[in-house]
Design a protein around this motif. Structure first.
Motif, PDB file in Angstrom:
ATOM      1  N   ASP A 136      -9.745  -3.924   1.539  1.00  0.00           N
ATOM      2  CA  ASP A 136     -10.074  -3.363   2.758  1.00  0.00           C
ATOM      3  C   ASP A 136     -10.390  -4.532   3.786  1.00  0.00           C
ATOM      4  N   ARG A 137     -10.519  -4.357   4.952  1.00  0.00           N
ATOM      5  CA  ARG A 137     -10.840  -5.595   6.090  1.00  0.00           C
ATOM      6  C   ARG A 137     -11.947  -6.227   5.579  1.00  0.00           C
ATOM      7  N   LEU A 175      -2.581  -8.895   9.527  1.00  0.00           N
ATOM      8  CA  LEU A 175      -2.998  -7.634   9.798  1.00  0.00           C
ATOM      9  C   LEU A 175      -2.781  -6.876   8.678  1.00  0.00           C
ATOM     10  N   GLU A 176      -1.783  -7.038   7.806  1.00  0.00           N
ATOM     11  CA  GLU A 176      -2.188  -6.363   6.357  1.00  0.00           C
ATOM     12  C   GLU A 176      -2.816  -6.993   5.358  1.00  0.00           C
ATOM     13  N   THR A 177      -3.841  -6.259   4.907  1.00  0.00           N
ATOM     14  CA  THR A 177      -4.674  -6.986   4.148  1.00  0.00           C
ATOM     15  C   THR A 177      -3.942  -7.127   2.545  1.00  0.00           C
ATOM     16  N   ALA A 182       0.985  -1.331   0.094  1.00  0.00           N
ATOM     17  CA  ALA A 182       0.055   0.006   0.011  1.00  0.00           C
ATOM     18  C   ALA A 182       0.938   1.309   0.085  1.00  0.00           C
ATOM     19  N   TYR A 224     -10.871   6.720  -3.396  1.00  0.00           N
ATOM     20  CA  TYR A 224     -12.136   7.159  -2.900  1.00  0.00           C
ATOM     21  C   TYR A 224     -13.216   7.288  -3.845  1.00  0.00           C
ATOM     22  N   VAL A 248      -5.881 -14.475   8.428  1.00  0.00           N
ATOM     23  CA  VAL A 248      -6.234 -12.966   8.638  1.00  0.00           C
ATOM     24  C   VAL A 248      -4.794 -12.107   8.987  1.00  0.00           C
ATOM     25  N   THR A 260     -16.021  -8.106  10.098  1.00  0.00           N
ATOM     26  CA  THR A 260     -15.422  -7.117  10.665  1.00  0.00           C
ATOM     27  C   THR A 260     -14.413  -7.820  11.713  1.00  0.00           C
ATOM     28  N   PHE A 261     -13.631  -6.976  12.606  1.00  0.00           N
ATOM     29  CA  PHE A 261     -12.959  -7.540  13.764  1.00  0.00           C
ATOM     30  C   PHE A 261     -13.771  -7.290  15.117  1.00  0.00           C
TER      31      PHE A 261
END
Lengths: 158, 767
Positions: free
Chosen positions: B272-273, B189-191, B27, B117, B187, B687-688
């Motif tokens: 995204d997550r 932490l970085e997507t 990213a 965006y 899973v 979601t987390f």
């Protein structure tokens, strides 16, 4: 419509132009070029994007950049003084407190704000604090060890 | 630092950029003039597409293009990594859904825009009209229809040996259990993320954001785009955790490349997550109906297992690997005369599944150790004694059986399973602990201890290579086809090179994940990087060492055997403080125009290769002490011991790090993490806040016993893999401890043991 503003990050002013909906995390990364602040969930759970604003640890994904105008923001890029790492940075390396390193900036900022406030932080309080961020690699134990070691060094230096 | 780099807990070469915010994850990478891609995903689990409307999205200012399947007719479904598998071909996932939607999260369209965006805004404007069909949610229900003429039972796997009917006919007792492992995954932490870039000037297609298996994926992607492998390159950056999930070829990787080629602009995609939790490979979900035939002394005569593997909507790059490994590794450390495994490889309307750290082992360790506990209870024998009677003995190594794992015949290379178990039992004080727990239970506490044994597998070859070169300043570069997923790959390779060559590991730069620097590479998966690549680095470093000593001997008027290399300096063995030459000077003598080169190939650099015939089999055991809170159903882990024999640890600190990190992931799968779906196929953990990763609060102190009693005879360094040991038996050990706490053998039949499930069990047992 984009809005002009100045972000104060690590003691430097960044004149940027962003849409009001742009998050502080995205503005730091895209507009200030400070990519050390990472995004792990974008809804405030994982803490990878933790920064310090006006002395408080904050999730940069939960704030808009325009809300940070006028605040003194600190990110992981500002922790070292020149080539001299902070006690926490040194301790994370010494104690193998990171593997992939993605969550590390968030943990460093979280712990920095806590230890600067109180290097004598108790074990339970420290565990509570560090439970607010997620790490998927280390199993946390070495993060706790690193923060403990840094706390001792910072306390000795006071 | 020299000659003692292996075996030392040295700090990592990787860390300085990562603690200072100078890391570069995908990213963080940008190219001028890039477009941002956003994927439009199915919101339905099973439906027939009627129409897709992209007009509104295309009209949004800043949108460059919108694609559906119709825009990329030249791109076929995603292939399997290890080659063609005829019967699974028709089940492969299309890059964009064409006629059918088969899981929530399936890519249907993609939007390309000038800004991330805007791309997201536009994606919301793509309208998908579809007719819902009944979803298949349970893999053990009756098979359904994937497509006309194609059952959702895409394959049935079989492995086994011996006379299973005779084993059961002659049994003193037959013990049967029916257990399930929940759906969870790596899973990181970085997507995920990827940037496609087409270098029009050089006609080279580039994928930035590679991980895990860059070289193998280059071959697959080159085929997709009809290019030779020299015209497609993969670039790995910092990787925020892999765990098996990242680095497979997904639809998004192909899409960014296709778009970069067509638009002649870089195309960047960052997941995204929420997307990650419905799009990246999930894992583990299986149901096993397994039974054992035992004699009166508890010796295993046979194990007969039928299981249902929930593959999700499509077979992915791994095809049937997890299910096949499940068959091949299930017997673990125990001997048995007969074995039969039948695996139903079933497609359901969920996110596709594939490997997650210790694939097939986390599952089977739980299943097999549940079975062993059930046998012990039936025969009224201690769980320890039953296991000890059945373990493969040290003097029976190497121990082969007619099973296969990853198409490699199973043959345990070395080990002392009983000896390592004794170490753990002693560490935790097993006998005294039983008395103590009994006393606490008598006072009403729900507290118990459990254990699980396991055999890991690591270091699948067959071959890996490395190139080591020294420049004229004496700086060393180790070029590998390995990959770094955060595990410390650079440090470990540098340690092996440092010790072999005679140099300071801090003076070594390790290259990985770059197909433009080396032609071949096995990457980092299935705990093979250290076994395979480190042994290749050793071979290359030995060659460089020999070349350096040859040059130095001539110039120092000595013999190579009389010289040594210490800290990058060639010295006389009999006078290490005397005259010396640096490796940098020797590299200078080997420059092409140097008169002292004397016909040798230019450059102080060499290749090295390592071939391996079989995998290595590390092993271990885990012991848990758990207490259950009656009110909440929460589990507190009071003690946890992990014993693991790694053969030889290159860097014990990093091995412990792997074990501790793996343990916490295993804890997640045992108690907290689960991808749940409702009856319509809607994913409920997106979601987390719903998919619960363990935090520090849930993490107990773990006592690690790192043994090096059984070095692998299958490589010169004696190494076995480290990556998957911590996670492998956590579900198994905790289940055993919870049974003990509840005082009911067989109470735990399903992972994860969430508070809700445990509360229900407590209610049913009247506790």
């Amino acid at each position: 419509m984009k809005q002009d503003l100045t972000l104060h990050v690590n003691g430097r002013g960044y004149d940027i132009s962003v849409e009001p909906r742009k998050t502080l995390a995205d503005a730091l990364r895209d507009d200030c070029g400070l990519t050390g602040t990472h995004l792990g969930c974008e809804h405030g759970v994982c803490g990878a994007c933790t920064i310090i604003a006006d002395g408080e640890p904050l999730r940069a994904c939960l704030m808009f950049a325009v809300q940070a105008e006028g605040m003194q923001v600190r990110t992981v890029e500002g922790l070292a003084k020149g080539n001299e790492w902070s006690p926490l940075q040194k301790a994370f390396v010494e104690h193998h407190g990171l593997q992939c390193g993605y969550c590390t900036p968030g943990f460093l900022m979280l712990a920095t704000s806590a230890l600067e406030e109180n290097p004598q932080i108790g074990d339970d309080e420290l565990r509570d604090l560090l439970s607010s961020n997620l790490c998927r690699c280390t199993g946390y134990e070495n993060i706790v060890k690193a923060v403990r070691a840094a706390a001792a060094e910072m306390e000795a230096a006071r | 630092m020299t000659r003692d780099a292996i075996g030392q807990s040295l700090t990592r070469l990787e860390d300085p950029p990562l603690v200072t915010g100078r890391g570069r994850f995908i990213a963080d990478v940008n190219f001028p003039h890039q477009l941002h891609m956003r994927v439009v995903r199915s919101a339905r689990a099973h439906a027939r597409i009627v129409s897709i409307s992209t007009e509104a999205a295309s009209a949004l200012p800043g949108v460059y293009a919108v694609w559906t399947a119709a825009d990329i007719p030249e791109i076929g479904p995603i292939d399997f990594r290890e080659g063609k598998i005829e019967k699974l071909e028709p089940y492969r996932q299309p890059v964009l859904a064409k006629d059918m939607l088969r899981y929530v999260g399936e890519p249907v369209a993609v939007v390309f825009a000038s800004d991330a965006y805007i791309a997201e805004d536009a994606a919301d404007l793509v309208e998908i009209e579809a007719e819902d069909l009944a979803p298949i949610i349970e893999a053990d229900a009756a098979p359904g229809v994937f497509a006309p003429g194609l059952s959702t039972e895409a394959a049935i796997l079989n492995q086994g040996f011996g006379d299973i009917a005779a084993a059961f006919a002659n049994a003193h007792a037959i013990v049967e259990i029916d257990v399930k492992i929940g759906r969870h995954s790596g899973v990181p932490l970085e997507t995920r993320g990827a940037i496609g870039r087409y270098d029009t000037a050089r006609d080279i297609l580039e994928l930035h954001g590679a991980a895990k298996v860059p070289h193998k994926n280059r071959e697959s992607l080159a085929k997709v785009f009809g290019r030779g492998t020299t015209g497609l390159h993969m670039f790995e950056y910092h990787v925020g955790g892999g765990f098996g999930v990242r680095g497979e070829i997904y639809p998004e990787d192909i899409l960014v490349l296709a778009a970069a080629l067509r638009f002649e602009r870089p195309v960047k995609w960052i997941e995204d997550r929420r997307e990650h939790l419905v799009a990246a490979n999930q894992s583990r979900e299986q149901r096993h109906k397994i039974r054992a035939a035992v004699d009166k002394d508890g010796l295993l005569l046979g194990i007969d297992n039928e299981f249902w593997h929930d593959q999700g909507a499509y077979p992915r790059t791994h095809a049937m690997r997890v299910a096949d490994t499940t068959c091949g590794i299930l017997p673990g450390p125990y001997k048995l005369a007969a074995y039969r495994a039948i695996g139903h490889y079933r497609l359901t309307n969920k996110t596709p599944a594939a490997t997650y750290r210790a694939p097939g082992r986390y599952e089977t360790n739980f299943v097999r150790e549940r079975l062993l506990d059930a046998i012990a209870a039936r025969l009224d024998m201690s769980r320890i004694e039953l296991r000890k009677r059945n373990l493969v003995r040290k003097d029976e190594m190497p121990y082969a059986r007619p099973l296969s794992v990853l198409e490699d015949d199973v043959s345990y290379d070395s080990g002392d399973y009983a000896g390592l178990l004794d170490k753990s039992l002693e560490r935790i004080g097993w006998d005294a602990l039983q008395d103590e727990l009994k006393a606490r239970r008598a006072k009403g506490e729900l507290v118990g201890a459990g254990l699980a044994l396991f055999v890991e597998k690591s270091g699948l070859g067959p071959t890996d290579g490395a190139h080591v070169r020294v420049d004229t300043t004496g700086a060393i570069e180790v070029i590998t086809g390995g990959a770094s997923v955060g595990q410390g790959f650079e440090t470990v390779m540098a340690q092996v090179c440092a010790e072999t060559l005679g140099a300071d590991y801090r003076n070594i730069r390790v290259i990985h994940g770059r197909t433009d620097r080396i032609d071949f590479g096995i990457g980092a998966h299935a705990s093979r990087a250290t076994v395979m690549t480190a042994n290749a680095v050793r071979a290359a470093a030995l060659n460089v060492r020999a070349k350096a000593l040859d040059v130095a001997a001539e110039l120092m008027q000595s013999e190579p055997a009389a010289l040594d290399i210490i800290n990058g300096q060639v010295v006389r063995r009999d006078a290490p403080g005397g005259a010396s030459m640096s490796l940098g000077q020797i590299a200078g003598h080997l420059r092409p125009h140097s008169p002292t080169r004397r016909g040798r190939d230019p450059g102080l650099s060499c290749d090295g290769w390592f071939d391996s015939e079989h995998q290595t089999y590390p092993y271990g055991n885990q012991i848990a002490v758990c207490a259950i809170d009656r009110q909440t159903g929460a589990v507190k882990i009071e003690r946890y011991v992990i014993a693991y024999d790694i053969g030889r640890a290159i860097n014990p600190m990093l091995v412990r790090g792997q074990i501790l990190g793996g343990f916490v992931q295993g804890l997640g799968g045992a108690l907290y993490e689960e991808f749940t779906y409702d009856e319509t196929g809607e994913p409920l953990a997106t979601t987390f806040a719903d998919y619960l990763l363990p935090t520090l609060s849930e993490t107990p102190d773990v006592e690690v016993i790192l043994a090096e009693d059984a070095p692998s005879p299958r490589n010169p360094l004696g190494i076995k893999g480290a990556g998957e040991s911590g996670i492998a038996a956590v579900g198994a050990a905790i289940a055993s401890a919870l049974d003990d706490a509840l005082g009911v053998s067989g109470a735990i039949v399903q992972l994860p043991v969430t508070t809700q499930r445990l509360k229900r069990i407590l209610r049913e047992l009247g506790k």
